[in-house]
Scaffold this active site. Sequence first.
Site, PDB file in Angstrom:
ATOM      1  N   ALA A  91       0.846  -1.200   0.000  1.00 39.25           N
ATOM      2  CA  ALA A  91       0.000   0.000   0.000  1.00 39.25           C
ATOM      3  C   ALA A  91       0.877   1.244   0.000  1.00 39.25           C
ATOM      4  O   ALA A  91       1.946   1.278   0.617  1.00 39.25           O
ATOM      5  CB  ALA A  91      -0.919   0.008   1.216  1.00 39.25           C
ATOM      6  N   GLY A 100       5.725   5.555  -8.655  1.00 39.91           N
ATOM      7  CA  GLY A 100       6.659   4.437  -8.720  1.00 39.91           C
ATOM      8  C   GLY A 100       6.971   3.787  -7.386  1.00 39.91           C
ATOM      9  O   GLY A 100       7.815   2.889  -7.319  1.00 39.91           O
ATOM     10  N   ARG A 103       5.658   0.080  -7.223  1.00 41.75           N
ATOM     11  CA  ARG A 103       6.564  -0.748  -8.029  1.00 41.75           C
ATOM     12  C   ARG A 103       7.896  -0.972  -7.304  1.00 41.75           C
ATOM     13  O   ARG A 103       8.425  -2.080  -7.289  1.00 41.75           O
ATOM     14  CB  ARG A 103       6.818  -0.056  -9.369  1.00 41.75           C
ATOM     15  CG  ARG A 103       7.790  -0.811 -10.257  1.00 41.75           C
ATOM     16  CD  ARG A 103       8.154   0.057 -11.437  1.00 41.75           C
ATOM     17  NE  ARG A 103       7.020   0.271 -12.303  1.00 41.75           N
ATOM     18  CZ  ARG A 103       6.810  -0.400 -13.440  1.00 41.75           C
ATOM     19  NH1 ARG A 103       7.674  -1.299 -13.828  1.00 41.75           N
ATOM     20  NH2 ARG A 103       5.758  -0.161 -14.177  1.00 41.75           N
ATOM     21  N   GLU A 124      -2.917 -12.756  -3.732  1.00 49.31           N
ATOM     22  CA  GLU A 124      -4.348 -12.744  -4.001  1.00 49.31           C
ATOM     23  C   GLU A 124      -4.800 -11.296  -3.984  1.00 49.31           C
ATOM     24  O   GLU A 124      -4.375 -10.540  -3.115  1.00 49.31           O
ATOM     25  CB  GLU A 124      -5.057 -13.469  -2.877  1.00 49.31           C
ATOM     26  CG  GLU A 124      -6.184 -14.324  -3.319  1.00 49.31           C
ATOM     27  CD  GLU A 124      -6.208 -15.541  -2.418  1.00 49.31           C
ATOM     28  OE1 GLU A 124      -6.345 -16.641  -2.915  1.00 49.31           O
ATOM     29  OE2 GLU A 124      -6.035 -15.337  -1.206  1.00 49.31           O
ATOM     30  N   TYR A 136       1.005  -5.594 -10.731  1.00 53.99           N
ATOM     31  CA  TYR A 136       1.579  -6.939 -10.664  1.00 53.99           C
ATOM     32  C   TYR A 136       1.873  -7.471 -12.071  1.00 53.99           C
ATOM     33  O   TYR A 136       2.913  -8.085 -12.309  1.00 53.99           O
ATOM     34  CB  TYR A 136       0.629  -7.893  -9.927  1.00 53.99           C
ATOM     35  CG  TYR A 136       0.323  -7.486  -8.495  1.00 53.99           C
ATOM     36  CD1 TYR A 136       1.314  -7.007  -7.648  1.00 53.99           C
ATOM     37  CD2 TYR A 136      -0.979  -7.588  -7.983  1.00 53.99           C
ATOM     38  CE1 TYR A 136       1.024  -6.632  -6.339  1.00 53.99           C
ATOM     39  CE2 TYR A 136      -1.270  -7.219  -6.673  1.00 53.99           C
ATOM     40  CZ  TYR A 136      -0.262  -6.739  -5.863  1.00 53.99           C
ATOM     41  OH  TYR A 136      -0.558  -6.376  -4.570  1.00 53.99           O
TER      42      TYR A 136
END
Length: 169
Positions: A91, A100, A103, A124, A136
């Site tokens: 988060a 960014g 990431r 999940e 992702y």
Amino acid sequence: MLGLVTGDLLTIEPMTEAEIEATLAIDLASFHPSDLGADRDDPRAAREKSLREELARSWARIRIARGPAGDVLGYILFWHVADELHLLNVAVAPAARRRGIGRALVDELLVYARTHAAVKVLLEVRASNADAIRLYERLGFTQFNVRKAYYSDGEDGVEMMLELDAAQT
Ligand SMILES: CC(C)(COP(=O)(O)OP(=O)(O)OC[C@H]1O[C@@H](n2cnc3c(N)ncnc32)[C@H](O)[C@@H]1OP(=O)(O)O)[C@@H](O)C(=O)NCCC(=O)NCCS
């Protein structure tokens, strides 16, 4: 130190008790009420308790991202179980998104995975969480299953995986 797309500097480091309040604030601003223990009387207290439990788990890893002023801008929580990593939460503070940081936090997990010879990373995510699914997928994760009504409000959970190339470990 990691260079962000904005040119700011970000540091990523293990979380300690000192960052619980800041991490909790990001959690409360980021997650669906039912994922924060809204079924209980006090979701904030429930979340704090669960963060403290994670800090105490020998197989849990929590990394925080600090901005140039030292403020906590995001965090990632994952479990290291045998040769797999399970990404439980990532988060970023709402005002710091799209720079960014998310990431960079998942990249940090991938560096950890490679240096610890993990063979896969599993996670999940809510089916409606397009931002996270996109993040992702850009990092190489693929969807391999949908768990119907996985979340307590009935939303489906998308299972995603990244298999690590043994040659890169
Ligand atoms: C998902 C989350 C962690 C992404 O963090 P972030 O710092 O904004 O992400 P980044 O800036 O690193 O973006 C990385 C990539 O993610 C995708 N992405 C992130 N936010 C996006 C958005 N609002 N719309 C579309 N794509 C998005 C993009 O592919 C982006 O790459 P790009 O900018 O080159 O297109 C953040 O939105 C968040 O905290 N969400 C709430 C909590 C949550 O849902 N966590 C995931 C489930 S555990």
